[in-house]
Design a protein around this motif. Structure first.
Motif, PDB file in Angstrom:
ATOM      1  N   LEU A  73       0.822  -1.213   0.000  1.00 37.70           N
ATOM      2  CA  LEU A  73       0.000   0.000   0.000  1.00 37.70           C
ATOM      3  C   LEU A  73       0.857   1.264   0.000  1.00 37.70           C
ATOM      4  O   LEU A  73       0.547   2.242  -0.691  1.00 37.70           O
ATOM      5  CB  LEU A  73      -0.954  -0.001   1.190  1.00 37.70           C
ATOM      6  CG  LEU A  73      -2.089  -1.019   1.132  1.00 37.70           C
ATOM      7  CD1 LEU A  73      -2.807  -1.099   2.471  1.00 37.70           C
ATOM      8  CD2 LEU A  73      -3.058  -0.656   0.024  1.00 37.70           C
ATOM      9  N   ALA A  74       1.936   1.246   0.758  1.00 37.30           N
ATOM     10  CA  ALA A  74       2.826   2.410   0.810  1.00 37.30           C
ATOM     11  C   ALA A  74       3.512   2.611  -0.545  1.00 37.30           C
ATOM     12  O   ALA A  74       3.717   3.754  -0.963  1.00 37.30           O
ATOM     13  CB  ALA A  74       3.869   2.242   1.911  1.00 37.30           C
ATOM     14  N   MET A  75       3.849   1.540  -1.229  1.00 36.38           N
ATOM     15  CA  MET A  75       4.463   1.648  -2.561  1.00 36.38           C
ATOM     16  C   MET A  75       3.484   2.277  -3.538  1.00 36.38           C
ATOM     17  O   MET A  75       3.858   3.123  -4.359  1.00 36.38           O
ATOM     18  CB  MET A  75       4.928   0.286  -3.067  1.00 36.38           C
ATOM     19  CG  MET A  75       6.183  -0.218  -2.402  1.00 36.38           C
ATOM     20  SD  MET A  75       7.625   0.829  -2.658  1.00 36.38           S
ATOM     21  CE  MET A  75       7.992   0.487  -4.361  1.00 36.38           C
ATOM     22  N   LYS A  76       2.224   1.880  -3.454  1.00 34.03           N
ATOM     23  CA  LYS A  76       1.208   2.448  -4.355  1.00 34.03           C
ATOM     24  C   LYS A  76       0.987   3.935  -4.063  1.00 34.03           C
ATOM     25  O   LYS A  76       0.874   4.742  -4.958  1.00 34.03           O
ATOM     26  CB  LYS A  76      -0.113   1.700  -4.206  1.00 34.03           C
ATOM     27  CG  LYS A  76      -0.147   0.374  -4.903  1.00 34.03           C
ATOM     28  CD  LYS A  76      -1.520  -0.268  -4.760  1.00 34.03           C
ATOM     29  CE  LYS A  76      -1.546  -1.634  -5.412  1.00 34.03           C
ATOM     30  NZ  LYS A  76      -2.848  -2.278  -5.247  1.00 34.03           N
ATOM     31  N   LYS A  77       0.937   4.271  -2.787  1.00 38.08           N
ATOM     32  CA  LYS A  77       0.607   5.631  -2.399  1.00 38.08           C
ATOM     33  C   LYS A  77       1.815   6.583  -2.463  1.00 38.08           C
ATOM     34  O   LYS A  77       1.714   7.679  -3.000  1.00 38.08           O
ATOM     35  CB  LYS A  77       0.029   5.636  -0.980  1.00 38.08           C
ATOM     36  CG  LYS A  77      -0.518   6.977  -0.543  1.00 38.08           C
ATOM     37  CD  LYS A  77      -1.212   6.877   0.801  1.00 38.08           C
ATOM     38  CE  LYS A  77      -1.759   8.237   1.212  1.00 38.08           C
ATOM     39  NZ  LYS A  77      -2.404   8.172   2.515  1.00 38.08           N
ATOM     40  N   MET A  78       2.942   6.176  -1.920  1.00 42.07           N
ATOM     41  CA  MET A  78       4.099   7.050  -1.776  1.00 42.07           C
ATOM     42  C   MET A  78       5.217   6.761  -2.772  1.00 42.07           C
ATOM     43  O   MET A  78       6.044   7.626  -3.034  1.00 42.07           O
ATOM     44  CB  MET A  78       4.695   6.923  -0.367  1.00 42.07           C
ATOM     45  CG  MET A  78       3.788   7.331   0.731  1.00 42.07           C
ATOM     46  SD  MET A  78       3.551   9.084   0.708  1.00 42.07           S
ATOM     47  CE  MET A  78       2.220   9.267   1.834  1.00 42.07           C
ATOM     48  N   GLY A  79       5.282   5.552  -3.255  1.00 39.48           N
ATOM     49  CA  GLY A  79       6.423   5.158  -4.072  1.00 39.48           C
ATOM     50  C   GLY A  79       7.585   4.772  -3.175  1.00 39.48           C
ATOM     51  O   GLY A  79       7.423   4.530  -1.996  1.00 39.48           O
ATOM     52  N   LYS A  80       8.774   4.725  -3.764  1.00 42.25           N
ATOM     53  CA  LYS A  80       9.940   4.289  -2.998  1.00 42.25           C
ATOM     54  C   LYS A  80      10.426   5.427  -2.135  1.00 42.25           C
ATOM     55  O   LYS A  80      10.892   5.367  -1.099  1.00 42.25           O
ATOM     56  CB  LYS A  80      11.047   3.852  -3.946  1.00 42.25           C
ATOM     57  CG  LYS A  80      12.165   3.133  -3.240  1.00 42.25           C
ATOM     58  CD  LYS A  80      13.111   2.514  -4.218  1.00 42.25           C
ATOM     59  CE  LYS A  80      14.187   1.772  -3.458  1.00 42.25           C
ATOM     60  NZ  LYS A  80      15.149   1.167  -4.295  1.00 42.25           N
TER      61      LYS A  80
END
Length: 80
Positions: A73-80
């Motif tokens: 979820l963090a990858m989808k929302k914030m990226g790396k």
């Protein structure tokens, strides 16, 4: 004369201070170990990701998501 109960009060205070701590249950021990492993994993994971990503992951984990679900979820929302 009015202070004749002061000794009893001191005894009660001393008894309260010397109570033994309660033993931890198996569930509490498991939670402590689980939290320590998550902290260790997050620290290692933070070497490869931004502060925004890590903050989002921590928020999601506190909400009850697993480490992997929080990462996705963090990858989808914030990226790396």
């Amino acid at each position: 004369m009015p202070y004749h109960n002061e000794g009893d009060k001191m005894k009660k205070i001393l008894v309260k201070e010397t109570k033994k701590p309660k033993k931890k249950t198996q569930e509490q021990i498991f939670d402590i170990k689980k939290n320590m492993s998550i902290k260790k994993a997050l620290k290692e994971h933070s070497k490869h990701h931004s502060k925004k990503h890590m903050d989002e992951m921590k928020k999601l984990i506190k909400e009850g998501k697993s480490f992997n679900a929080a990462h996705k979820l963090a990858m989808k929302k914030m990226g790396k």
